[in-house]
Design an enzyme around this catalytic site. Structure first.
Site, PDB file in Angstrom:
ATOM      1  N   GLU A 298      34.087  50.107  41.023  1.00 46.91           N
ATOM      2  CA  GLU A 298      35.310  50.041  40.215  1.00 46.91           C
ATOM      3  C   GLU A 298      35.036  49.021  39.124  1.00 46.91           C
ATOM      4  O   GLU A 298      34.972  47.824  39.376  1.00 46.91           O
ATOM      5  CB  GLU A 298      36.484  49.623  41.080  1.00 46.91           C
ATOM      6  CG  GLU A 298      36.708  50.625  42.191  1.00 46.91           C
ATOM      7  CD  GLU A 298      38.037  50.472  42.890  1.00 46.91           C
ATOM      8  OE1 GLU A 298      38.769  49.524  42.576  1.00 46.91           O
ATOM      9  OE2 GLU A 298      38.322  51.314  43.745  1.00 46.91           O
ATOM     10  N   LEU A 299      34.870  49.526  37.921  1.00 52.21           N
ATOM     11  CA  LEU A 299      34.333  48.661  36.860  1.00 52.21           C
ATOM     12  C   LEU A 299      35.361  48.443  35.751  1.00 52.21           C
ATOM     13  O   LEU A 299      36.539  48.680  35.932  1.00 52.21           O
ATOM     14  CB  LEU A 299      33.037  49.280  36.333  1.00 52.21           C
ATOM     15  CG  LEU A 299      32.011  49.644  37.414  1.00 52.21           C
ATOM     16  CD1 LEU A 299      30.770  50.280  36.802  1.00 52.21           C
ATOM     17  CD2 LEU A 299      31.629  48.425  38.241  1.00 52.21           C
TER      18      LEU A 299
ATOM     19  N   CYS B  66      41.785  45.428  34.772  1.00 52.16           N
ATOM     20  CA  CYS B  66      40.809  46.441  34.361  1.00 52.16           C
ATOM     21  C   CYS B  66      41.498  47.520  33.545  1.00 52.16           C
ATOM     22  O   CYS B  66      40.919  48.080  32.629  1.00 52.16           O
ATOM     23  CB  CYS B  66      40.131  47.038  35.582  1.00 52.16           C
ATOM     24  SG  CYS B  66      41.295  47.572  36.833  1.00 52.16           S
TER      25      CYS B  66
ATOM     26  N   GLU C 137      35.137  45.518  26.437  1.00 53.78           N
ATOM     27  CA  GLU C 137      36.235  44.954  27.225  1.00 53.78           C
ATOM     28  C   GLU C 137      36.511  43.508  26.786  1.00 53.78           C
ATOM     29  O   GLU C 137      35.578  42.718  26.609  1.00 53.78           O
ATOM     30  CB  GLU C 137      35.874  44.986  28.711  1.00 53.78           C
ATOM     31  CG  GLU C 137      37.050  44.636  29.600  1.00 53.78           C
ATOM     32  CD  GLU C 137      36.735  44.844  31.087  1.00 53.78           C
ATOM     33  OE1 GLU C 137      35.618  44.509  31.518  1.00 53.78           O
ATOM     34  OE2 GLU C 137      37.635  45.328  31.812  1.00 53.78           O
TER      35      GLU C 137
ATOM     36  N   PRO D 129      34.524  37.768  48.662  1.00 51.34           N
ATOM     37  CA  PRO D 129      35.501  37.618  47.588  1.00 51.34           C
ATOM     38  C   PRO D 129      34.820  37.072  46.349  1.00 51.34           C
ATOM     39  O   PRO D 129      33.716  36.519  46.429  1.00 51.34           O
ATOM     40  CB  PRO D 129      36.507  36.604  48.148  1.00 51.34           C
ATOM     41  CG  PRO D 129      35.859  35.962  49.322  1.00 51.34           C
ATOM     42  CD  PRO D 129      34.716  36.833  49.768  1.00 51.34           C
TER      43      PRO D 129
ATOM     44  N   TRP E 136      38.162  38.989  40.979  1.00 49.16           N
ATOM     45  CA  TRP E 136      39.152  37.967  41.307  1.00 49.16           C
ATOM     46  C   TRP E 136      40.534  38.290  40.759  1.00 49.16           C
ATOM     47  O   TRP E 136      41.519  37.667  41.108  1.00 49.16           O
ATOM     48  CB  TRP E 136      38.724  36.624  40.693  1.00 49.16           C
ATOM     49  CG  TRP E 136      38.287  36.810  39.268  1.00 49.16           C
ATOM     50  CD1 TRP E 136      36.999  37.024  38.834  1.00 49.16           C
ATOM     51  CD2 TRP E 136      39.114  36.908  38.114  1.00 49.16           C
ATOM     52  NE1 TRP E 136      36.982  37.239  37.483  1.00 49.16           N
ATOM     53  CE2 TRP E 136      38.274  37.172  37.006  1.00 49.16           C
ATOM     54  CE3 TRP E 136      40.487  36.802  37.895  1.00 49.16           C
ATOM     55  CZ2 TRP E 136      38.761  37.330  35.717  1.00 49.16           C
ATOM     56  CZ3 TRP E 136      40.965  36.961  36.610  1.00 49.16           C
ATOM     57  CH2 TRP E 136      40.105  37.221  35.540  1.00 49.16           C
ATOM     58  N   ASN E 137      40.625  39.281  39.837  1.00 51.64           N
ATOM     59  CA  ASN E 137      41.848  39.357  39.037  1.00 51.64           C
ATOM     60  C   ASN E 137      43.062  39.852  39.825  1.00 51.64           C
ATOM     61  O   ASN E 137      44.176  39.431  39.555  1.00 51.64           O
ATOM     62  CB  ASN E 137      41.613  40.200  37.776  1.00 51.64           C
ATOM     63  CG  ASN E 137      41.149  41.596  38.090  1.00 51.64           C
ATOM     64  OD1 ASN E 137      40.575  41.863  39.146  1.00 51.64           O
ATOM     65  ND2 ASN E 137      41.394  42.516  37.178  1.00 51.64           N
TER      66      ASN E 137
ATOM     67  N   GLY F 256      34.064  44.968  39.761  1.00 52.62           N
ATOM     68  CA  GLY F 256      33.636  43.932  38.823  1.00 52.62           C
ATOM     69  C   GLY F 256      33.236  44.564  37.509  1.00 52.62           C
ATOM     70  O   GLY F 256      33.631  45.694  37.192  1.00 52.62           O
ATOM     71  N   SER F 257      32.433  43.853  36.765  1.00 56.19           N
ATOM     72  CA  SER F 257      32.089  44.316  35.423  1.00 56.19           C
ATOM     73  C   SER F 257      31.061  45.454  35.476  1.00 56.19           C
ATOM     74  O   SER F 257      30.336  45.625  36.465  1.00 56.19           O
ATOM     75  CB  SER F 257      31.513  43.151  34.620  1.00 56.19           C
ATOM     76  OG  SER F 257      30.342  42.698  35.252  1.00 56.19           O
TER      77      SER F 257
END
Ligand code: NAD
Length: 665
Positions: free
Chosen positions: A438-439, A472, A569, A366, A341-342, A416-417
């Protein structure tokens, strides 16, 4: 509340029937796999993994007994192969099969919900469509239990139908078709032929998944809107529709696809302010930053439109009289994009735009924290000429994402994470679907002894606190040369103290709320742990006491290397700062986490920076800057920060499959 509970065999047989039915001239290509996947999700029992005709025949017998395929019985035909059964028994058109999908795959709706959901189902534009399809299904004896019989106590099936009739239309006369042996049945006849479905005599069971998603404003905690969740069965059907639409989209000339994406870019620019407001209302991103993100994503769209066609043009690598070798590029097929969401515009469109440009269909989920932004993007794409089934919005949280990964998709692009990414990769591995991840990150900055201290402090504060630290590639750790330790910390505190924290709709705001309330606990725990391990808080350190998810911008120094704040993180407005003695010490610290997204070095000496950055195991190397991405450059994370590449030419090639041609004239 279960209305239909099918055994795996029954589901399998119905899957066969449905597949057969939907490959009639109407040719709605619901693949058998999609049906089976959906049935597996719905039945919640032993998964269906393989086909065996004798098992199918047994199941068909069961279905006949339940009058679900009674016409087969009435013709007296001996079932030899399920294909024969399908040809004899069913010819469903698209709305019918979709409805059957709704009935089977959801399989557990209250009447009101069924009505509501079928109304928003693409094939059904009105209640009359639903009734019509139900009538035809009843005539085909597939849903014979939907018949209304005077005086009969309502079964689950009749419950399904009743409100549809009573709410807006008079009770329907389920007249048989001319020439068919359909006729209204007596109660006795009905009971003898149509054994109750499993669980029909039980009370409704509680529904475990919510059916709607509450979008909350993180700045106030108030509900902005409630949005219907895409149910797992619906996910599978949307994927099937995307699969159907994809070849025609891919067959269009590149110029046509690019034209649609250009129209999308224009619409997004025209509606940028409204889009920015939507994002700020659900993500809490300061409005200036929402506007910046949209402005910047327009450039990314332009770049993709300009370059994607060239990147996937066929290449002749050898041409001689006796041999030709060439490479062509074909779309992957159906791409699932599961988003964070960022940066909803960057993250979503980094995949969606190149994927569509090179001929894929996209099913886009989304983040549940940026749903309205995601729905708006899909709406803009549809209004721009991308076919309705060329891009689908899938709404929901984790379980919906999991259903999408398990659906019949060819590729999963996930942002996401790290924890979720691992789950996604494991689920996709079962079908060997292509995966791009993409973490998270834990980017480090090294401030050398020869810097302009104020400039470095300003740049690092920006890299750490932009987007309220929820990037991220935010700078989350700083290693400062001991020669400038005190001066740098003072400058950093000054830079951070200058930020305006407050209402994200105000253009003067630099730092807003956190998007996710859970992250407040994470930050609190990390700070407590840091203090236990020698850390000192120079500013901030607490939640801000107001409604919503607020945390004060925080600087912690001297926390031990194994403190969570220097290792895991944080994803919030928090930064850890440590002292190092020289370049070698800095290097050893910078590579000291499981993440490998980015790292930065601040020094006027380019050679020194290049030497240091070359030695780090990261995808993004920054000299005198941080937290930057650019469509011309590949974006990739190493180790726990991800797999694969987005943006740049590599990010376009991610969405095609190569074909090698060996041609001997
Ligand atoms: P998250 O992992 O909680 O959720 C990401 C997405 O996965 C959401 O859409 C969520 O609904 C979905 N999801 C959750 N469980 C799932 C499951 N089992 N199967 C499939 N989908 C599932 O992460 P988040 O809070 O949305 O995003 C923050 C994280 O994203 C941070 O770690 C951040 O670093 C990372 N991120 C990375 C990049 C990058 O480019 N590397 C960019 C942005 C964000």
């Amino acid at each position: 509340m279960a209305i239909v509970t099918l055994t795996p065999e029954e589901a399998r047989a119905l899957g066969c029937l449905m597949e057969k039915a939907v490959t009639t001239p109407d040719n709605y290509p619901m693949s058998l796999n999609a049906v089976v996947t959906a049935c597996n999700q719905t039945t919640n029992r032993e998964p269906i993994v393989s086909y065996n005709e004798s098992v199918v025949e047994t199941a068909l017998d069961t279905l006949r007994e339940k009058a679900l395929i009674r016409r087969v019985k009435s013709t007296g035909q001996r079932v030899i192969k399920y294909r024969h059964v399908a040809e004899e028994a069913l010819v469903l058109d698209r709305p019918e099969s979709t409805l059957l999908g709704v009935l089977l795959l959801r399989g557990a709706q209250t009447p009101g919900e069924l009505k509501q959901r079928t109304e928003r189902w693409h094939s059904f534009r009105s209640l009359a469509d639903v009734e019509d399809a139900l009538a035809r299904l009843a005539t085909a004896e597939l849903v014979v239990r939907l018949e209304r019989r005077p005086g009969q106590k309502e079964s689950r099936w009749t419950q399904l139908l009743a409100p549809v009739e009573t709410a807006e239309q008079p009770a329907r006369d389920w007249a048989p078709r001319e020439g068919s042996d359909d006729r209204p049945r007596s109660d006795a006849e009905h009971h003898s032929e149509a054994a109750p479905v499993h669980g029909a005599d039980r009370e409704p069971e509680p529904v475990s998944q919510p059916h709607s998603l509450e979008v909350r404003n993180p700045a106030t905690g108030e509900v902005v809107r409630s949005v219907a969740i895409t149910e797992p069965g619906e996910v599978a059907l949307k994927v099937a529709r995307a699969r159907h639409a994809q070849p025609a989209w891919a067959a269009r000339p590149y110029g046509e696809r690019a034209g649609a994406l250009r129209a999308f870019r224009t619409l997004l620019e025209q509606e940028a302010e409204e889009c920015a407001q939507i994002t700020t209302s659900e993500v809490g991103k300061p409005i200036r930053q929402s506007r910046n993100e949209i402005r910047a994503v327009l450039e990314r769209i332009d770049w993709n439109i300009e370059h994607a066609g060239r990147v996937v043009e066929p290449r002749e690598v050898t041409t001689s009289d006796s041999l030709a070798e060439r490479i062509t590029y074909e779309p992957v097929g159906v791409v699932a994009h599961i988003s964070a969401w960022n940066y909803p515009y960057f993250v979503g469109l980094n995949s969606i735009v190149p994927a569509l440009l090179v001929g894929n269909a996209v099913c886009y989920k989304p983040s549940e924290h940026a749903t309205l932004t995601g729905l708006r993007l899909v709406d803009l794409l549809h209004r721009s000429g991308v076919p309705v089934d060329g891009v689908h919005a899938i709404v929901g949280a984790g379980p919906t994402g999991a259903a999408l990964v398990e659906a019949d998709v060819d590729m999963v692009c996930f942002t996401g994470s790290h924890a979720t990414g691992r789950r996604v990769a494991a689920a996709a591995a079962d079908r060997l679907a292509r995966v791009q991840l993409e973490l998270g990150g834990k980017d480090a900055a090294y401030v050398c002894d020869d810097v302009s201290i104020d400039d470095a402090a300003m740049a690092i504060a920006e890299g750490a606190f932009y987007n309220t630290g929820q990037s991220c590639s935010a700078t989350e750790r700083v290693y400062v040369h001991e020669a400038i330790w005190d001066a740098f910390n003072a400058a950093l505190v000054e830079a951070v103290s200058a930020y305006t924290v407050g209402d994200p709709t105000d253009a003067a705001t630099d730092i807003g709320p956190l998007a996710r309330s859970e992250q407040l606990d994470v930050l609190e725990a990390q700070l407590a742990d840091a203090v236990r391990r020698g850390g000192k808080i120079l500013c901030g350190g607490d939640r801000i006491d107001r409604p919503g998810n607020w945390f004060a911008p925080t600087i912690v120094i001297d926390a031990a290397d194994d403190a969570a704040i220097m290792r895991d993180e944080s994803f919030g407005p928090v930064i850890g700062v440590s002292k190092v003695s020289d370049d070698a010490d800095a290097l050893a610290h910078m590579d000291g986490t499981e993440y490998g997204l980015g790292a930065s070095v601040f020094t006027p000496d380019r050679a020194r920076a290049q030497r240091l950055l070359a030695g780090l195991d990261v995808g993004n190397a920054y000299w005198n800057t941080a937290d930057r991405s650019c469509v011309r450059l590949p974006w990739s994370g190493r180790r726990n920060s991800g797999l694969g590449t987005s943006m740049s030419e590599s990010g376009v090639r991610a969405f095609v499959r190569e074909k090698a041609w060996h041609l001997f004239p």
